[in-house]
Design an enzyme around this catalytic site. Structure first.
Site, mmCIF file in Angstrom:
data_model
loop_
_atom_site.group_PDB
_atom_site.id
_atom_site.type_symbol
_atom_site.label_atom_id
_atom_site.label_comp_id
_atom_site.label_asym_id
_atom_site.label_seq_id
_atom_site.Cartn_x
_atom_site.Cartn_y
_atom_site.Cartn_z
ATOM 1 N N HIS A 22 -7.036 -10.468 6.547
ATOM 2 C CA HIS A 22 -6.954 -9.427 5.524
ATOM 3 C C HIS A 22 -7.344 -10.059 4.192
ATOM 4 C CE1 HIS A 22 -5.901 -5.438 4.289
ATOM 5 N NE2 HIS A 22 -5.035 -5.857 3.389
ATOM 6 N N GLU A 224 -6.787 2.717 -7.560
ATOM 7 C CA GLU A 224 -5.473 2.091 -7.745
ATOM 8 C C GLU A 224 -5.598 0.840 -8.611
ATOM 9 O OE1 GLU A 224 -3.360 1.600 -4.077
ATOM 10 O OE2 GLU A 224 -2.011 0.087 -4.899
ATOM 11 N N LYS A 273 7.310 0.715 -3.945
ATOM 12 C CA LYS A 273 7.481 -0.401 -3.016
ATOM 13 C C LYS A 273 8.897 -0.937 -3.182
ATOM 14 C CE LYS A 273 2.643 -1.862 -2.966
ATOM 15 N NZ LYS A 273 1.642 -2.854 -3.400
ATOM 16 N N GLU A 327 1.106 3.991 2.956
ATOM 17 C CA GLU A 327 0.192 2.993 3.532
ATOM 18 C C GLU A 327 1.027 1.993 4.337
ATOM 19 O OE1 GLU A 327 -1.767 0.905 0.328
ATOM 20 O OE2 GLU A 327 0.141 0.219 -0.480
HETATM 21 MN MN MN Z 1 -1.820 -1.950 -4.630
#
Ligand code: MN
Length: 377
Positions: A22, A224, A273, A327
């Site tokens: 990633h 974002e 988050k 997400e």
């Molecule tokens: Mn982000």
């Protein structure tokens, strides 16, 4: 009343392999590390929590290794003998002893909520007002890789009917080249799905003013955090410049950040988050401010395993403000799992776990296998 007397707080670092590399703007990872937190009580209840930073300390300053020390030395000992159900009181105690360190505190608070829910026999969402939505749409995150690599991955996901919403990391290349790459991908994806981008603070305001309108014209649905977290004024000017929404992530950690952003009209959407805000209760406060300001919320990820993902799903499942999906793809990116009962992903949706506490059970063999070895010296 429920009493849960904390007897011990234990931690272990576990390293889980990813299915594929990633790529962020600043680094590429092939595994993700976690601090597994266990709060054991005199009543025989064990609460599980998880600390995670995405790849390393680049995102938020805390590291997995530092989090373990913070919990073992300071945050854990202050809970011993205390009632685990008094979460707000224990949060204040942790804040009194340790400034900052939200990622570490979030994992301890998560374990307290898991223990409390298990003791009551209810899922954590019941401690946050009850279930508001049973499933949450999941955006699939793509790395900052070359267009061909990304397009192959998108085609695979579309063919399998897994996801129709994609988020692309940007910022690893020069802006002109990066924008051309993203527009290539957007052209191929066309009407078959939606594409959003995350700059992770990689651009300054001038670069953003120059290139974000090109992304908008190319059909990108959302941008974002193009600029650094501190630059709320730039976010406000860019929000005014663009018709597509701007989502704040690195700019919104605390409820105070949320209030400042709302007052400055710096974002259309907040990325929530649990780790960056220091726990579930603080995320709820951020969401409350968003609601009061007419700002939408998205369920963000820090690449949690099934443990942190379950905690996030419990919370996002309870908060009406999370209207912009999530997400929570962490468990799908990991090549293996730490829980016996894997999370339920179907038709691009994550189904909120329904068992008591976080709604997950550890696979102790897997935990042992992936626990980082402690070498002498
Ligand atoms: Mn982000």
């Amino acid at each position: 009343m429920t009493r849960l007397t904390v007897e011990s707080v234990d931690t272990a670092i576990v390293d889980l392999p990813l299915r594929r590399q990633h790529r962020f703007s600043s680094l590429t990872i092939d595994h993700q590390s976690y601090v597994l937190v266990r709060v054991r009580t005199a009543e025989g209840i064990e609460g599980i929590g998880e600390a995670v930073v995405p790849g390393g300390p680049w995102w938020g300053g805390e590291s997995i290794e530092g989090i373990k020390v913070a919990i073992d030395t300071y945050l854990g000992p202050c809970l011993i003998g205390r009632n685990a159900t008094r979460v707000e009181s224990l949060r204040h105690e942790m804040d009194r002893l340790v400034h900052g360190n939200p990622f570490a505190k979030a994992s301890v608070e998560m374990a307290l909520f898991d223990a409390w829910g298990k003791a009551l026999g209810v899922p954590v969402y019941d401690l946050f007002g009850g279930l508001y939505r049973e499933t949450i749409p999941v955006t699939w995150a793509l790395g900052a890789d070359d267009a061909k690599v990304v397009i192959d991955e998108i085609e695979g996901k579309l063919d399998a009917g897994l996801h129709a919403s994609f988020k692309l990391k940007m910022g690893a290349q020069e802006p002109a080249q990066d924008v051309a790459r993203v527009l290539d991908i957007a052209r191929v994806l066309a009407e078959r799905g939606s594409l959003r981008v995350d700059l992770n603070c990689a651009w300054d305001e001038l670069t953003s003013t120059r290139w974000l309108p090109e992304l908008e014209a190319g059909g990108i649905e959302l941008v974002e955090q193009p600029v650094p977290g501190w630059n709320v004024d730039a976010l406000a000017r860019l929000s005014a410049l663009l018709r597509i929404p701007i989502m704040a992530d690195e700019s919104v950690w605390s409820p105070q950040d949320a209030f400042r952003l709302a007052r400055a009209a710096g974002a259309d959407i907040f990325a929530l988050k649990i780790p960056k805000s220091g726990g579930l209760t603080m995320v709820r406060r951020v969401a409350d401010i968003a609601a009061a300001a007419g700002i939408s919320c998205h369920g963000g990820t820090t690449i949690e395993s099934s443990i942190g993902t379950a905690a996030s799903a419990q919370l996002y499942g309870a908060l009406p403000e999370v209207t912009e999906g999530c997400e929570l793809f962490g468990p799908l990116l990991l090549a293996d799992d730490l829980v016996a009962d894997g999370l339920d992903y179907r038709d691009g949706q994550l189904h909120v776990p329904r068992g008591p506490g976080l709604g997950i059970t550890l696979d102790e063999d897997k935990v042992r296998y992936y626990t980082r070895e402690h070498h002498a010296g």
